[in-house]
Design a protein around this motif. Structure first.
Motif, PDB file in Angstrom:
ATOM      1  N   ILE A  56       0.250  -5.935  -0.005  1.00  0.00           N
ATOM      2  CA  ILE A  56       0.179  -4.370  -0.596  1.00  0.00           C
ATOM      3  C   ILE A  56      -0.744  -4.540   0.880  1.00  0.00           C
ATOM      4  O   ILE A  56      -0.783  -5.741   1.799  1.00  0.00           O
ATOM      5  CB  ILE A  56      -0.872  -5.544  -1.739  1.00  0.00           C
ATOM      6  CG1 ILE A  56      -0.444  -5.699  -2.999  1.00  0.00           C
ATOM      7  CG2 ILE A  56      -2.114  -4.578  -1.768  1.00  0.00           C
ATOM      8  CD1 ILE A  56      -1.165  -5.928  -4.227  1.00  0.00           C
ATOM      9  N   PRO A  65      -0.240  -0.432  -2.637  1.00  0.00           N
ATOM     10  CA  PRO A  65       1.064  -1.175  -3.135  1.00  0.00           C
ATOM     11  C   PRO A  65       1.741  -0.600  -2.238  1.00  0.00           C
ATOM     12  O   PRO A  65       1.900   0.419  -1.954  1.00  0.00           O
ATOM     13  CB  PRO A  65       1.130  -1.217  -4.389  1.00  0.00           C
ATOM     14  CG  PRO A  65      -0.486  -0.600  -5.566  1.00  0.00           C
ATOM     15  CD  PRO A  65      -0.794   0.630  -3.746  1.00  0.00           C
ATOM     16  N   GLU A  66       2.926  -1.518  -2.354  1.00  0.00           N
ATOM     17  CA  GLU A  66       4.091  -1.384  -1.132  1.00  0.00           C
ATOM     18  C   GLU A  66       4.920   0.598  -1.755  1.00  0.00           C
ATOM     19  O   GLU A  66       5.430   1.051  -1.159  1.00  0.00           O
ATOM     20  CB  GLU A  66       4.703  -2.252  -1.257  1.00  0.00           C
ATOM     21  CG  GLU A  66       5.928  -2.487  -0.689  1.00  0.00           C
ATOM     22  CD  GLU A  66       6.702  -3.585  -1.172  1.00  0.00           C
ATOM     23  OE1 GLU A  66       7.742  -4.077  -1.885  1.00  0.00           O
ATOM     24  OE2 GLU A  66       7.191  -4.443   0.052  1.00  0.00           O
ATOM     25  N   GLN A  67       5.831   0.286  -3.178  1.00  0.00           N
ATOM     26  CA  GLN A  67       6.013   0.980  -3.383  1.00  0.00           C
ATOM     27  C   GLN A  67       5.917   2.468  -3.704  1.00  0.00           C
ATOM     28  O   GLN A  67       6.998   3.715  -3.815  1.00  0.00           O
ATOM     29  CB  GLN A  67       5.958   0.458  -5.118  1.00  0.00           C
ATOM     30  CG  GLN A  67       4.739   0.867  -5.694  1.00  0.00           C
ATOM     31  CD  GLN A  67       3.940   1.781  -6.031  1.00  0.00           C
ATOM     32  OE1 GLN A  67       5.124   3.017  -6.323  1.00  0.00           O
ATOM     33  NE2 GLN A  67       3.305   1.989  -6.073  1.00  0.00           N
ATOM     34  N   LYS A  98      -6.734  -7.236  -2.711  1.00  0.00           N
ATOM     35  CA  LYS A  98      -5.773  -7.402  -2.231  1.00  0.00           C
ATOM     36  C   LYS A  98      -5.452  -8.772  -2.859  1.00  0.00           C
ATOM     37  O   LYS A  98      -4.533  -8.780  -3.848  1.00  0.00           O
ATOM     38  CB  LYS A  98      -5.754  -7.434  -0.816  1.00  0.00           C
ATOM     39  CG  LYS A  98      -3.985  -7.741  -0.194  1.00  0.00           C
ATOM     40  CD  LYS A  98      -4.445  -7.529   1.257  1.00  0.00           C
ATOM     41  CE  LYS A  98      -3.390  -7.918   2.187  1.00  0.00           C
ATOM     42  NZ  LYS A  98      -2.685  -9.231   1.463  1.00  0.00           N
ATOM     43  N   LEU A 158      -4.777  -8.324  -6.862  1.00  0.00           N
ATOM     44  CA  LEU A 158      -3.804  -7.503  -6.947  1.00  0.00           C
ATOM     45  C   LEU A 158      -2.727  -9.154  -7.094  1.00  0.00           C
ATOM     46  O   LEU A 158      -1.584  -8.838  -8.055  1.00  0.00           O
ATOM     47  CB  LEU A 158      -3.459  -6.203  -6.996  1.00  0.00           C
ATOM     48  CG  LEU A 158      -4.680  -4.651  -7.354  1.00  0.00           C
ATOM     49  CD1 LEU A 158      -3.991  -4.269  -6.059  1.00  0.00           C
ATOM     50  CD2 LEU A 158      -4.106  -4.802  -8.835  1.00  0.00           C
ATOM     51  N   GLU A 159      -2.804  -9.266  -6.140  1.00  0.00           N
ATOM     52  CA  GLU A 159      -1.741 -10.493  -5.474  1.00  0.00           C
ATOM     53  C   GLU A 159      -1.612 -11.808  -7.461  1.00  0.00           C
ATOM     54  O   GLU A 159      -0.524 -12.330  -6.917  1.00  0.00           O
ATOM     55  CB  GLU A 159      -1.486 -10.966  -4.500  1.00  0.00           C
ATOM     56  CG  GLU A 159      -1.024  -9.847  -3.390  1.00  0.00           C
ATOM     57  CD  GLU A 159      -1.198 -10.428  -2.140  1.00  0.00           C
ATOM     58  OE1 GLU A 159      -1.084  -9.421  -0.759  1.00  0.00           O
ATOM     59  OE2 GLU A 159      -1.888 -11.312  -1.727  1.00  0.00           O
ATOM     60  N   HIS A 168       8.494  -2.547 -14.325  1.00  0.00           N
ATOM     61  CA  HIS A 168       9.315  -2.450 -12.620  1.00  0.00           C
ATOM     62  C   HIS A 168       8.957  -3.877 -12.233  1.00  0.00           C
ATOM     63  O   HIS A 168       6.975  -4.348 -12.395  1.00  0.00           O
ATOM     64  CB  HIS A 168       7.807  -2.024 -12.053  1.00  0.00           C
ATOM     65  CG  HIS A 168       8.404  -0.538 -11.237  1.00  0.00           C
ATOM     66  ND1 HIS A 168       7.774  -1.385  -9.631  1.00  0.00           N
ATOM     67  CD2 HIS A 168       8.527   0.399 -10.444  1.00  0.00           C
ATOM     68  CE1 HIS A 168       7.752  -0.684  -8.785  1.00  0.00           C
ATOM     69  NE2 HIS A 168       8.701   0.292  -9.541  1.00  0.00           N
ATOM     70  N   ASN A 197       0.125  -3.480  -9.901  1.00  0.00           N
ATOM     71  CA  ASN A 197       0.177  -3.026  -8.512  1.00  0.00           C
ATOM     72  C   ASN A 197       0.326  -0.936  -9.381  1.00  0.00           C
ATOM     73  O   ASN A 197      -0.970  -0.069  -8.916  1.00  0.00           O
ATOM     74  CB  ASN A 197       1.407  -2.068  -7.556  1.00  0.00           C
ATOM     75  CG  ASN A 197       1.177  -3.841  -7.136  1.00  0.00           C
ATOM     76  OD1 ASN A 197      -0.469  -4.334  -6.914  1.00  0.00           O
ATOM     77  ND2 ASN A 197       2.074  -4.105  -5.788  1.00  0.00           N
ATOM     78  N   ARG A 210      11.611   6.332 -11.672  1.00  0.00           N
ATOM     79  CA  ARG A 210      13.527   5.147 -11.895  1.00  0.00           C
ATOM     80  C   ARG A 210      13.835   4.346 -13.103  1.00  0.00           C
ATOM     81  O   ARG A 210      13.804   5.535 -14.091  1.00  0.00           O
ATOM     82  CB  ARG A 210      13.709   4.638 -10.868  1.00  0.00           C
ATOM     83  CG  ARG A 210      13.154   5.241  -9.364  1.00  0.00           C
ATOM     84  CD  ARG A 210      13.764   4.852  -8.099  1.00  0.00           C
ATOM     85  NE  ARG A 210      12.386   3.980  -7.870  1.00  0.00           N
ATOM     86  CZ  ARG A 210      11.201   4.004  -6.754  1.00  0.00           C
ATOM     87  NH1 ARG A 210      11.513   5.766  -6.376  1.00  0.00           N
ATOM     88  NH2 ARG A 210      10.482   3.386  -7.433  1.00  0.00           N
ATOM     89  N   GLU A 221       6.492  -4.393  -9.379  1.00  0.00           N
ATOM     90  CA  GLU A 221       5.096  -4.030  -8.748  1.00  0.00           C
ATOM     91  C   GLU A 221       4.647  -3.638 -10.391  1.00  0.00           C
ATOM     92  O   GLU A 221       3.408  -2.943  -9.945  1.00  0.00           O
ATOM     93  CB  GLU A 221       5.149  -2.991  -7.625  1.00  0.00           C
ATOM     94  CG  GLU A 221       5.268  -3.594  -6.711  1.00  0.00           C
ATOM     95  CD  GLU A 221       5.180  -3.051  -5.631  1.00  0.00           C
ATOM     96  OE1 GLU A 221       3.531  -3.445  -5.421  1.00  0.00           O
ATOM     97  OE2 GLU A 221       5.385  -2.416  -4.598  1.00  0.00           O
ATOM     98  N   TYR A 225      -2.088  -0.920 -11.415  1.00  0.00           N
ATOM     99  CA  TYR A 225      -3.928  -0.167 -10.639  1.00  0.00           C
ATOM    100  C   TYR A 225      -4.372   1.204 -10.436  1.00  0.00           C
ATOM    101  O   TYR A 225      -5.028   1.502 -10.455  1.00  0.00           O
ATOM    102  CB  TYR A 225      -3.858  -1.236  -9.987  1.00  0.00           C
ATOM    103  CG  TYR A 225      -4.833  -0.719  -8.823  1.00  0.00           C
ATOM    104  CD1 TYR A 225      -5.663   0.044  -8.338  1.00  0.00           C
ATOM    105  CD2 TYR A 225      -3.699  -0.029  -7.447  1.00  0.00           C
ATOM    106  CE1 TYR A 225      -6.580   0.074  -7.166  1.00  0.00           C
ATOM    107  CE2 TYR A 225      -5.129  -0.022  -5.968  1.00  0.00           C
ATOM    108  CZ  TYR A 225      -5.629  -0.054  -6.483  1.00  0.00           C
ATOM    109  OH  TYR A 225      -6.596   0.849  -5.133  1.00  0.00           O
ATOM    110  N   LEU A 226      -2.615   2.069  -9.667  1.00  0.00           N
ATOM    111  CA  LEU A 226      -3.225   3.066  -9.874  1.00  0.00           C
ATOM    112  C   LEU A 226      -2.844   3.842 -10.426  1.00  0.00           C
ATOM    113  O   LEU A 226      -4.079   4.963 -10.330  1.00  0.00           O
ATOM    114  CB  LEU A 226      -1.377   3.553  -8.731  1.00  0.00           C
ATOM    115  CG  LEU A 226      -1.386   3.055  -7.492  1.00  0.00           C
ATOM    116  CD1 LEU A 226       1.093   3.036  -7.048  1.00  0.00           C
ATOM    117  CD2 LEU A 226      -2.359   3.349  -6.447  1.00  0.00           C
TER     118      LEU A 226
END
Ligand SMILES: Nc1ncnc2c1ncn2[C@@H]1O[C@H](COP(=O)(O)OP(=O)(O)O)[C@@H](O)[C@H]1O
Ligand SMILES: Nc1ncnc2c1ncn2[C@@H]1O[C@H](COP(=O)(O)OP(=O)(O)O)[C@@H](O)[C@H]1O
Ligand SMILES: Nc1ncnc2c1ncn2[C@@H]1O[C@H](COP(=O)(O)OP(=O)(O)O)[C@@H](O)[C@H]1O
Ligand SMILES: Nc1ncnc2c1ncn2[C@@H]1O[C@H](COP(=O)(O)OP(=O)(O)O)[C@@H](O)[C@H]1O
Ligand code: SF4
Ligand code: SF4
Ligand code: SF4
Ligand code: SF4
Ligand SMILES: [Mg+2]
Ligand SMILES: [Mg+2]
Ligand SMILES: [Mg+2]
Ligand SMILES: [Mg+2]
Lengths: 476, 476, 476, 476
Positions: free
Chosen positions: D2, D332-334, C72, C75-76, C25, C30, C201, C27, C33-34
């Motif tokens: 993000i 995050p974006e997704q 932010k 994570l980036e 994926h 990210n 997915r 991301e 992190y979630l």
């Protein structure tokens, strides 16, 4: 737009590390802090102290300057009667605490800490071998190789393991190790980097330069000899010479620029005096009629004084060095081209206007800063600007613990002196001759490394090492 | 035990503030940052910038050095085409952001920011009056009085209110104010502190010293005159002389020590040259046979060069100034008595051993540091140590924006020169004479304040002020 | 006087770790992190994420909560299409980032990161052996043994080395490993700790509990089986069963307390429903006439609801749980004895006054908190307080990745239920029976570990291990 | 990409402040810290404490949660026997410490600190008048007006000045003031916000809610009456009623949502019981056949329990509230659309699948969160979702110290209940009737403000105020 400008002079070679150790003092960490403070010029990016009380190790590391890292509570968390410390000037990675020394490990047989000044040219080769045996490296530092060599040594005593390990590395090392029992300090057989012994009442001290002793009011005892290894514990200090003999090759550049002018190195030779001698010799070799001699402060001061005295020309301080220059500088967009150097130095028009000026600096690496300085002096009204460098042209990188640009970036590796003069826009340019430099240094000229001026490296490279060190660039 | 040692020299007078302003540049805050960087020597404890875009004010303040406070994101949060900034050297409280300038307020009629260098002797009296009218003070700074005077003024225009306010305060002020429409800068009728005007293409700049212009590649235009008030806005620069005339009394100590040697102040007079002249005059007044002249670096360098030239004695750098001295120093217990000065300066025995040494410093306040320096020089082997001070004995405090000890702490206020010599353990001690100092300063001697050397204060005190300023200590 | 009070409930067992991994994926970090955010309840002291892009690893670790560590910019700085993450609940040392997982190493053959939930009972033995071979350990974590076993393995492929290493360790492990090529995840042959597979997915995910999938809107696929090892790379997911078969022994306490009530574990078994069933069974076993049933919120809620329904008694919320309870609490001196619990819970007198109250909690470890809760309920006016625990008495520590007190501190290891009742000052006390608990859990009772309730450890100890784990305390 | 997501529920009204004060306790600041901790739900953005010892004030302020701002050293820097404190939930500006209360000033006649819960509707008008007199405001807070009114008052005693000032402001105020002599606390004549008196042995306490007393083990004495002003000093507590009488108009929404369920307000009325009564009344008004009743946790719990009991439907916890929700969340974006609410709440499919579900919440502001919750419940398998709100439709903003959206954003201000039902995608939606709500609240219905439900504001507005408060939006 705004960008960050590093202010560690990009136009100088830089020492990569300072080493300090003390045994037998109830304020071992405090002394180490003071020693590292005095040795700050040998490494400004990071610093660490490990102290020990015979049972346990205590450690504190941080990025930045000694004065910022060690506050009251940090120092109070470092008990014990022995300690070693390290300052680092880092080349790459940088922000990674993992590379900050002293490195510390816990073996089956106890704790070990290591502080290393120098550079090992066979580090990569040894690392690959060790990894094939299952060794896991934590840092990208060449110094970690020494630790794994000790861990994998089959020798029976700890001292024998250290000797075993140091016998396998090639290159420059001035190291201090700390175990649960005491300190070990050693200098590579060529003695490439300095390391000296001091004494504070009943405590033993080792330090890269004597200026660390001065701050502590400690006594200078002697330099550790090339190839010597000393053991300091409750039995006192014991000297060994376990490595095969080699020709001494002490870094001559320490005299020229790295060491503090108030230090004595390589056997009590005062740096300040040698720098003045370099300047006097320079005046003799390349005198030019002028009204004033000015230094590029501060490193150029002793040589400029020597030149002025030797040349019979008046000494002035036509460039003022800003007191508050830090590691970086925020540079706003609108700034002029010569910003970097302006932040550090400002010209005094009253001194320079309508004068024929000799400006003396210790060395010239890329030429970029010198070019800016010449322009600044001229802008302040100087009629003529004559640049004098108190060391020979630098034509090759150093692989012995000094941060140097690649060969290509060394302006003298591919340009004639006349070409360099044009580039820096000086009216005349002269370097000190190799002979002149060596004559000004005490003792036999053969005992010094001068490879960056001559390309005569005191330690030969294998083909693998040559490739690794980037000595030969891939033909494009 | 470990304690914190402040390293701001306790044995010097200290300038309390730097002021900077710019109008008409799209990078106003960036320029202000650079200006404050160049003016760092006038205040190291705190700094602030306020920028404006005609509509809004943007502000950033912090404790510490300019280079540490303003990073990329801080500067990018300061848009606008005008800005003023301030560096502060604080005496007391310290850690309180409320006292950090520029002070900013929002009136009914718009925004106002104020940066002030100097000190108002009737601040307490005015404060009490204003409070009786319901004014609420936010800080303990004397500068806040100016703001409340403006707010309470009944004058109809903003400019008239400012003039009204500044007419009521007595003492030293070099101020920069910013409103939504532009800048106002003014210097008190005596012109006690410097403030000069510069130009960068179409932008106007005001700054405490010209070294700020040099870093910006801005042009020096002229000094703001004593008693002059200038208004800078989209109509250009407009000059006013709204205050009753007074005799000029510009601080002579700026020449001696406060200003940067590469600055010009009080009408383009180069500080470096004046300092050398002070040294030359000193040699004439109190020559002594010696082998070398050394400065107490860095402030003593120009006078030492002048002394060496004037006295025909060799100049040397026998004391090395550490590059990494910060505001404070952690001092471990085991340290020797003279620790403080050792952290800043180290002696070079090679230079000093067996020599008769003249050591030149700019001023002598308490004598404590000089005593340590003399001992350090002697410990390095000097045969004789002769101290020469390039200004007269300081006998009284300054009330015009300089941080000074109380009268009692000024060694020369109660001791003869011979007593001071004994205290600092020098073989001889000489100060420059008052006449000698004034002769070395450009123009008429009467245009300078010299109250700290003579006790002749250019602004008289009321009895209330005398008590408040501690001029007369309670008889015990 | 003021002291710091830890607020992580001292009267509960605590899960030591959460594991998360994702492959394929863009991301990846990210998502990790979630996932770690959703798994926060399994470890609150530290957290780390390592991401990879096939070439390089990127790492971020910190002490504290997930929401505080990963902002932010953190994570980036974690690019790449795969990542693993770890939350840690630490027992000792604590403040040391070295123990924070994922552990990362650079081998000769590439990068490796490891996140481990569980505990290895032969870690010390293996560590000593590895150190004898020259291995240098960086942390005190048992998980590092796995990494050195991989490095020292003589197997030819990387997968074979991992299997070789995991075959040598005994104990509980649910691990996620990341290499430059993909992920490997495995569960020990007993399946002591949960670990499940999800899909978002085209990406594969592994996580300790399904609540991590819910937050990502990912699909739950299945549990990794006891003894299964899966490889996830660009070829998809591949399953292996490389370890000798063993009887399953899945931790039953996950149902009782550790897992989030909205998770499904051990094959899609909903935790919330099982907890209610435990409460219903408890009502059946130890009903008592009462006016209301209240939970110790939040963990006691489902069992209390089950008890209320099963017992036909009204459910109320007589204790309110403070929303803003952090990890620690500053406790001033004047505070009453029961401070700790008051900060977390407050009684509602309106609900409790004059009532016969059944208070339901999930487990009882030391009894100290229960005692305070009983007193608080009584102080709010309750006539009778009957404590009901929805699991059996805990008589022995856990050695499989749960932070537990020593046997001595477990009140039920040395006290009868009646003695405990007296200690907590309840009118009556009842625990759920072992059979009752196992009946409420899905499937065969033999597939669960219940050692902390029965002392029947599913993995036998050698004598050395017993000593090391403190199972047998030295006779005093 | 993000972004940062604020997690303070955007779909709720929010209390803007908590007030606390204590007099006569040697740990005054510690008690204040504890009180503010218990009152955290009334303001999470910033907090401040000012303590006094009769001579001096000590102050500490910070952004964030109480537990994070006040550590050991912060608390130890707050000596004295009296203190006031304040928690703030900020609407705008936010990051500015200047707006953090208590506000502190130093007048000619001593120190003053102010903590204010409420909102003054004539603040702007008064501010303009005060500024015309020369007042300089430091913050944008309406509360500062009170301070300048006190400073400008011509009344002779301090108490008279406070009364003078409070008589001029209109709106809601529950205030605590501290002077060098003691505390003053007052509630506006309508008594819009709560404020109560407690006692801890010989010390007096004031606090917004009684839950602060519980944590301190202090006794609840009584509510401060609408229009009452109390003075606490070494003479004890003295009560005044200096303001013209007005009809009481206590905020009814405190019962519905703002207050903690374990608090008693407005004369010892237990919030928890009233919330249950609201739910029971709701069941009576709008019963619907269903399998389970679930709350939106935690605020919906008491009303849901009341609804379940009153309606004879089973109570379940079908939504689990995450324990570790902070003020913000990195998104995050997704992420899916409903991210925000998923971070806070997760559905339990085992509870909801195939069920007819009644979900009870306390209030509905914008409808956005309710919409997400309904979708989440349905996604978990619910057959029907019936939303029940335990308060009437909100049709107008609050101007009395509650952070509310503009009228336009209040969904019920412009939509019928059926339209709202459609928007939130519920099968049915019912609000509690106004009469139903008032019947459930103790005492006379006329003593409560219910303006946000009815638009009948207890304090009339001038035309200027109406414009300022945005009550009438400019016709476009
Ligand atoms: N940025 C600077 N660059 C060069 N000189 C400076 C700078 N700032 C201050 N100075 C000069 O240095 C002097 C103070 O430096 P120094 O003598 O080293 O310290 P001290 O304050 O202890 O005397 C002052 O005379 C000042 O004019
Ligand atoms: N603490 C110090 N005090 C005095 N001199 C120092 C100190 N540290 C380093 N030096 C000397 O200063 C020189 C470097 O300073 P300088 O010329 O000002 O900067 P640059 O590195 O740009 O040349 C070195 O020669 C070093 O020996
Ligand atoms: N410390 C607390 N302990 C228990 N309940 C609280 C606490 N603080 C606030 N509450 C209650 O919780 C409710 C708010 O919580 P909740 O519903 O979870 O969040 P939201 O603000 O999104 O509705 C309020 O009704 C308040 O009375
Ligand atoms: N994020 C969460 N949301 C809801 N419940 C949780 C969450 N994290 C943990 N839990 C559950 O809460 C329980 C722990 O909470 P609680 O009882 O309030 O504290 P304690 O650890 O003191 O028992 C555990 O059963 C766990 O399953
Ligand atoms: S190469 Fe140059 S810098 Fe390096 S050790 Fe030799 S002389 Fe010193
Ligand atoms: S008293 Fe001294 S320091 Fe102060 S302004 Fe006058 S000359 Fe300058
Ligand atoms: S001993 Fe208890 S806590 Fe540990 S794994 Fe077994 S059942 Fe779980
Ligand atoms: S308008 Fe609503 S929220 Fe505001 S005070 Fe009145 S009832 Fe309370
Ligand atoms: Mg230099
Ligand atoms: Mg000086
Ligand atoms: Mg619990
Ligand atoms: Mg809610």
């Amino acid at each position: 737009m705004i960008k960050e400008l590093p202010l560690i002079s990009p136009d100088k070679f830089h020492d990569e590390c300072a080493v300090f150790g003390v045994y037998g003092h109830e304020e071992a960490a405090n002394l180490t802090y003071l020693g590292l403070y005095a040795l700050q010029h040998r490494g400004q990016e990071a610093s660490g102290i490990v102290s020990g009380d015979g049972d346990q190790f205590f450690v504190q590391k941080g990025m930045g300057l000694v004065a910022d890292i060690y506050n009251k509570s940090v120092l109070e968390s470092l008990p014990g009667y022995m300690a070693i410390g390290h300052n680092r000037y880092s080349t790459a990675g940088g922000q990674d605490l993992k590379n900050v020394q002293p490195l510390i490990v816990n073996f089956a047989f106890g704790n070990l800490a290591l502080a290393h000044n120098g550079n090992l040219i066979n580090a990569q080769v040894l690392r690959h071998e060790l990894e094939a045996y299952g060794a896991i490296f934590q840092s990208t530092s060449d110094s970690e190789v020494i630790i794994h060599l000790i861990a994998h040594s089959r020798a029976s005593t700890f001292l024998a393991r250290v000797i075993d390990a140091l016998s396998q590395v090639r290159g420059a090392f001035s190291v201090a190790l700390m175990t649960d029992n005491g300190l070990i300090a050693a200098r590579d057989p060529h003695g490439l980097r300095p390391l000296c012994i001091g004494r504070l009442r009943s405590s033993w001290i080792v330090a890269s330069e004597t200026c660390a002793f001065d701050l502590l009011d400690a006594e200078y005892v002697r330099e550790i000899e090339p190839g010597e290894l000393i053991v300091i514990n409750d039995q006192g200090l014991e000297s060994h010479h376990p490595f095969p003999q080699a020709d001494p090759a002490m870094c001559v550049f320490e005299y020229v620029y790295f060491a503090r002018p108030d230090s004595r190195i390589y056997g009590a030779n005062a740096v300040y005096g040698i720098r003045k001698a370099l300047g006097r010799q320079l005046a003799q070799e390349s005198w030019v009629p002028a009204d004033i001699v000015i230094p590029v402060p501060d490193s150029g001061v002793p040589a400029a004084l020597g030149y002025a005295e030797g040349g019979g020309i008046r000494f002035e301080t036509g460039l003022i060095r800003n007191h508050y220059v830090g590691r970086t500088f925020i540079e706003p967009e609108q700034s002029i081209r010569h910003f970097g150097v302006k932040v550090k130095l400002n010209a005094v028009p009253e001194v320079l206007a309508d004068k024929r000026v000799v400006v003396v600096d210790d060395s010239l690496v890329r030429g970029t800063t010198s070019r800016k300085i010449v322009k600044m002096i001229r802008q302040a009204g100087a009629k003529e600007v004559h640049v004098r460098i108190s060391s020979p042209p630098i034509i090759s990188p150093c692989f012995y613990g000094i941060d140097t640009p690649t060969k290509k970036e060394l302006i003298a590796s591919s340009h004639s002196i006349e070409e360099i003069r044009k580039y820096i826009t000086a009216d005349s340019l002269a370097y000190l001759s190799l002979e002149g430099m060596l004559k000004s240094a005490p003792g036999s000229p053969t005992q010094y490394c001068n490879a960056c001026f001559t390309e005569k490296y005191p330690i030969s490279f294998t083909r693998a090492e040559e490739l690794q060190l980037g000595l030969f660039e891939p033909s494009a």
